[in-house]
Motif scaffolding. Sequence first.
Motif, short mmCIF file in Angstrom:
data_model
loop_
_atom_site.label_atom_id
_atom_site.label_comp_id
_atom_site.label_asym_id
_atom_site.label_seq_id
_atom_site.Cartn_x
_atom_site.Cartn_y
_atom_site.Cartn_z
N CYS A 28 -15.35 -9.02 6.97
CA CYS A 28 -15.36 -8.82 5.51
C CYS A 28 -16.77 -8.65 4.94
CB CYS A 28 -14.65 -9.98 4.82
SG CYS A 28 -15.33 -11.63 5.20
N PRO A 29 -17.59 -7.76 5.51
CA PRO A 29 -18.94 -7.55 4.97
C PRO A 29 -18.94 -6.89 3.59
CG PRO A 29 -18.44 -5.86 6.59
CD PRO A 29 -17.30 -6.84 6.63
N GLN A 30 -17.79 -6.37 3.16
CA GLN A 30 -17.72 -5.64 1.89
C GLN A 30 -17.96 -6.51 0.67
OE1 GLN A 30 -15.18 -6.27 3.97
NE2 GLN A 30 -13.21 -6.49 2.90
N SER A 57 -4.53 -9.24 3.38
CA SER A 57 -5.72 -8.60 2.81
C SER A 57 -6.83 -9.63 2.63
CB SER A 57 -5.40 -7.97 1.45
OG SER A 57 -4.48 -6.92 1.59
N TYR A 58 -8.08 -9.15 2.69
CA TYR A 58 -9.24 -10.00 2.42
C TYR A 58 -9.58 -9.93 0.93
CZ TYR A 58 -9.71 -9.84 7.47
OH TYR A 58 -9.46 -9.93 8.81
N HIS A 59 -9.93 -11.09 0.35
CA HIS A 59 -10.17 -11.15 -1.09
C HIS A 59 -11.59 -11.60 -1.44
CE1 HIS A 59 -5.90 -10.42 -1.86
NE2 HIS A 59 -5.69 -11.20 -0.81
N TYR A 60 -12.24 -12.37 -0.59
CA TYR A 60 -13.63 -12.78 -0.76
C TYR A 60 -14.06 -13.48 0.53
CZ TYR A 60 -11.34 -17.23 -1.98
OH TYR A 60 -10.56 -18.35 -1.97
N ALA A 61 -15.31 -13.91 0.57
CA ALA A 61 -15.86 -14.54 1.78
C ALA A 61 -16.46 -15.89 1.41
CB ALA A 61 -16.93 -13.65 2.42
N TYR A 76 -18.05 -12.47 -3.62
CA TYR A 76 -16.96 -11.60 -4.02
C TYR A 76 -17.48 -10.49 -4.91
CZ TYR A 76 -17.27 -14.42 -8.31
OH TYR A 76 -17.73 -15.06 -9.44
N LYS A 77 -16.63 -9.51 -5.19
CA LYS A 77 -16.93 -8.49 -6.18
C LYS A 77 -16.28 -8.90 -7.50
CE LYS A 77 -17.20 -4.57 -2.97
NZ LYS A 77 -16.65 -3.24 -2.64
N TYR A 78 -17.05 -8.80 -8.58
CA TYR A 78 -16.55 -9.15 -9.90
C TYR A 78 -15.64 -8.03 -10.39
CZ TYR A 78 -16.72 -10.20 -14.92
OH TYR A 78 -16.40 -10.49 -16.22
N THR A 197 -20.39 -5.12 -9.30
CA THR A 197 -21.18 -6.34 -9.42
C THR A 197 -20.82 -7.28 -8.29
OG1 THR A 197 -21.24 -6.14 -11.84
CG2 THR A 197 -21.80 -8.29 -10.88
N TYR A 198 -21.81 -7.58 -7.46
CA TYR A 198 -21.63 -8.54 -6.36
C TYR A 198 -22.04 -9.93 -6.86
CZ TYR A 198 -21.19 -4.58 -3.17
OH TYR A 198 -20.77 -3.43 -2.55
N VAL A 199 -21.22 -10.92 -6.54
CA VAL A 199 -21.47 -12.28 -7.00
C VAL A 199 -21.45 -13.24 -5.81
CG1 VAL A 199 -20.72 -14.14 -8.54
CG2 VAL A 199 -20.35 -11.75 -9.20
N ILE A 200 -22.38 -14.18 -5.81
CA ILE A 200 -22.39 -15.29 -4.86
C ILE A 200 -22.49 -16.57 -5.68
CG2 ILE A 200 -23.54 -16.37 -2.88
CD1 ILE A 200 -24.83 -13.61 -2.33
#
Length: 278
Positions: A28-30, A57-61, A76-78, A197-200
């Motif tokens: 899940c590098p996306q 499905s993958y939803h976040y990491a 995750y992606k916002y 938007t990438y969020v951590i």
Amino acid sequence: MLGLLLLQVLASCLWLGHSEVETPFAACPQFFYAGHPPNDALNPDNPAWICQRFRSSYHYATLYDRDRRIPVYSAYKYQPGDGRRPHSRWFVEPQLIDNNVNLKEMEREWILIKEKKFTLDQIKQSQAVPADYKGLGGLDRGHLSPSGHQFSIENKTATFTLTNIVPQDSSLNKGQWNIYESKKMTTKTKTKGCTTTYVITGAVPGNTYVSDERVNRPSHIWSAACCLVDEEPKDAWGAIAENDKNEVEELSLGELEERLTDLYKGGVTLFNNACPRQ
């Protein structure tokens, strides 16, 4: 002898391919800008790299701390949507029970016990369980990847796993942190015209524990975002809050990394130096 060694290496690689927890986000590098997770300064002593999977499905990491039984961060992606907030039916992660478990999706605790024949003690060994969050006065189940930042009912439901949850101060969770998540993030992304938007969002381990010393109570909750316009990083920002006060401090990405470097006692880089730090 060389042939035997090669076979052993091959077997090891094949075995790792079955574990979506142990291979650092290979599946899940996306959820990271340019596929780069934060650097190793955030890694705990006993980590698990979880590609959070629900309904195939993958939803976040999530980077998870098995010893403290809390996530270090979720990425995750916002993508907020109109889907309703799901019922709070909490999941646990089968792969944290045993590396050889061929169950790749989050699951309800009772299903693992009744249908998969695990014991509660096996489940509890390396992760929090629903009972750990009952009766915690003044503390909520605090999402790192919040359901409100996800698009569909499946995306939102996937955030209700205890590998995405920390004990968060109730006044903060319902107050200023909620305002930051639900209002300020929306304003920032709309006014800056972000296409992606990438969020951590993470939690700094604290010095105290709850639930009979099983689950760490973080000292701080933090979040970082990187805004892309037409696939180019144009802006970034951060926020941090002490986990016993209803206050959120908004920072530049660089300021947040400096604060986390001090808190984690090591140089922290969240987006591989690819997003604006000022």
